[in-house]
Design a protein around this motif. Structure first.
Motif: not given
Lengths: 275, 319
Positions: A11-15
């Motif tokens: 999720w962090l990568y996506v964000l």
């Protein structure tokens, strides 16, 4: 901290990627827009990729408007200001860190005290001074007030303090004069600090706006940001293509330099803590 | 020098020799003294003429009625004491500009710092790959000319052909005329300034986070502290000097914001985005030098006070 779960890490990568796209979009929009015609830039909804890519905006900037002159003005001012800061600030930084002379502490206090004086405080009297020196609307009027900066002295002094004193003592025993010691022994060792100061000073000068806006008053002395700001708020307000190309001309050179030297750049910011 | 002071017997002898040479200091001191001054002289001259003198003179200008007609005779002007300052406090446009500047700083500084800190923590602890790419990308706006990016943002925010409203239309939102609305113009400028500046703060936070000991986090985790508690009680205390530094430098920069309204809104609509710096520049360009000097001194005063307050407020909690 490393126990961030795999799912939340994704999720962090996506964000972060979404944020990265948002941050970069204005630049992509600018560069793509500079190849579009005025008509295409007015289209609703806007196009992303140029339909009929054209270099017309750039040729007009350099033929009809004087962006060649502005570009060389910006370059000359930035180069002279950078050279002045590198030379003078390293001289003082060395003297304050390594040499004992009367007044040293007062000078350092003066430099610390003026580290944060903003340009908005001095520009009115500075303009009166420069006007009385007959330097309004000249290139020296643009660069002379910026040849030295307290920040540069501070940075160089901190760096010189990290050098061994024995170097200077040894050179003295070998019979070297004080100036030779500075230019031949010390200066080469200052290369990393000089690179950081040089990059920061060049950028600061290239992007500087308030002072050039005050002093440059004709086509012969405008720097790029001044010319672009005046065009974008004056009669060329509706020349979208020209303005996009103009912004690209201002931003692209520093972007290229930045991408080449980015490692040193970011280290410099992190250690000095000043933009 | 260290060689002579090293031996006890040598020290008085050298002093005597030095006295004989006409100086109370060790030999070589005079040479060092001369070199010190010669190396400092160019700086002192340039700094004295172009920084120190104008700083002193701006105090003088701010208590006179100097205008552009006195350009050649800046000392033959009338002393008006604090009249210019009184005029500033009574000037409705300057009051508006001061309020706008406060709005810009009070919203812009916390917003910039929050985003910068979030990005720094995400890059420092949350991910393992492409860290350098994200860092580089987030930092890029910082190096660009505010004038140039303000021109680009004006197009991005264009009510009809701008990218922002086009994207909003995809999800069914009818975007406002951002820069033409008294409500939305200032938030637009703040958004741009945040985008342009958070990279610097992020890099400094990343450097500061290196100083947070990993063991403390592990110990806190064993004691059952969750991520937020660890952030509040482990990361923030170590980071406090960095937070102080970033808040001071960001606030100093934002208190002087100028290019954004100059290029994007010209201070409008209805003076809703005119800044203190921009109004000062306007008064200067109208030729009211004394008034502009007083305004610029007020800005300087606020910068000094805000800096002092931040030092007080943020370093007091350190115990």
């Amino acid at each position: 901290m490393n126990e961030v779960g795999t799912r939340s890490r994704w999720w962090l990568y996506v964000l972060l990627t979404v944020a990265l796209v948002l941050v970069i979009t204005p630049f992509a929009w600018m560069v793509l827009g500079s190849f579009k015609t005025n008509a295409e830039l007015r289209q609703i909804p806007p196009t992303w990729w140029p339909q009929n890519p054209t270099l017309d905006n750039f040729t007009q900037l350099f033929s009809r408007l004087s962006f060649g002159t502005y570009f060389s003005n910006s370059t000359i001012v930035a180069v002279v200001v950078t050279a002045g800061n590198l030379l003078f600030c390293s001289m003082v930084g060395y003297a304050l860190a390594m040499l004992r002379f009367r007044g040293r502490k007062i000078i350092f206090a003066l430099i610390l005290g003026t580290l944060m004086i903003p340009g908005v405080v001095t520009f009115v009297p500075l303009f009166v001074l420069v006007a009385n020196l007959g330097l309004v609307d000249t290139l020296p009027g643009l660069f002379l007030p910026f040849l030295v900066a307290p920040f540069g002295v501070f940075l160089m002094r901190q760096f010189v303090l990290g050098l061994p004193r024995d170097l200077v003592e040894a050179a003295r025993i070998d019979g070297a004069g004080e100036f030779r010691i500075f230019f031949q022994v010390i200066l080469p060792l200052l290369t990393p600090a000089l690179a950081t100061l040089g990059i920061l000073t060049f950028l600061g000068s290239w992007n500087n706006f308030l002072w050039p806006l005050v002093v440059a008053q004709s086509n012969d002395t405008y720097t790029l940001p001044v010319a672009l700001a005046l065009y974008s708020t004056g009669q060329n307000e509706q020349q979208y293509g020209l303005l996009m190309a103009g912004a690209t001309i201002v931003v692209l050179p520093v972007l290229v330099v930045f991408l080449i030297f980015q490692r040193r750049f970011i280290q410099g910011i992190a250690t000095t803590g000043i933009k | 020098m260290s060689a002579v002071t090293g031996t006890r017997r040598g020290a008085p002898q050298t002093t005597r020799e030095a006295r004989r040479a006409g100086s109370s200091r060790p030999p070589g001191a005079r040479r060092e003294e001369r070199a010190g001054w010669l190396l400092t002289l160019p700086f002192l001259l340039l700094f004295g003429v172009f920084t120190a003198w104008p700083v002193i003179q701006s105090v003088f200008f701010s208590v006179t009625d100097i205008t552009n007609r006195d350009l050649r005779t800046p000392f033959q002007v009338n002393f008006v004491a604090f009249e210019q300052y009184a005029k500033a406090f009574a000037d409705p446009v300057f009051r508006q500009a001061a309020l706008n500047t406060a709005y810009f700083v009070l919203v812009g500084v916390p917003l910039t710092m929050t985003i910068a800190l979030a990005a720094a923590i995400a890059l420092n602890t949350g991910i393992t790959r492409f860290r350098a790419v994200y860092r580089l990308g987030f930092y890029t706006p910082v190096i660009t000319s505010i004038v140039a990016v303000a021109v680009v943002w004006r197009f991005l925010l264009h009510p009809d052909s701008g990218l922002v409203n086009t994207v909003l239309a995809w999800v069914g939102i009818d975007g406002p005329n951002w820069l033409g609305s008294t409500t939305w113009a200032m938030p637009s400028l703040i958004a741009m300034a945040t985008w342009r500046n958070f990279g610097t703060a992020m890099i400094i936070f990343l450097a500061g986070l290196q100083a947070v000991p990993q063991q403390l986090h592990e110990a806190a985790a064993i004691d059952g502290a969750n991520a937020w508690q660890r952030f509040r009680n482990v990361t923030v205390p170590v980071l406090r000097p960095t937070i102080l530094f970033v808040s001071v430098t960001t606030a100093i920069g934002y208190l002087q914001f100028f290019e954004e309204p100059f290029v994007m809104t010209q201070g409008g609509p209805l003076n809703s985005t005119i800044s203190a710096s921009m109004y000062t520049y306007q008064q200067f360009s109208f030729g009211n030098y004394g008034y502009a000097a007083a305004l610029s001194y007020l800005i300087f005063l606020v910068i000094a006070i805000v800096t002092a307050l931040q030092f007080r407020f943020l370093s007091e909690k350190e115990d």
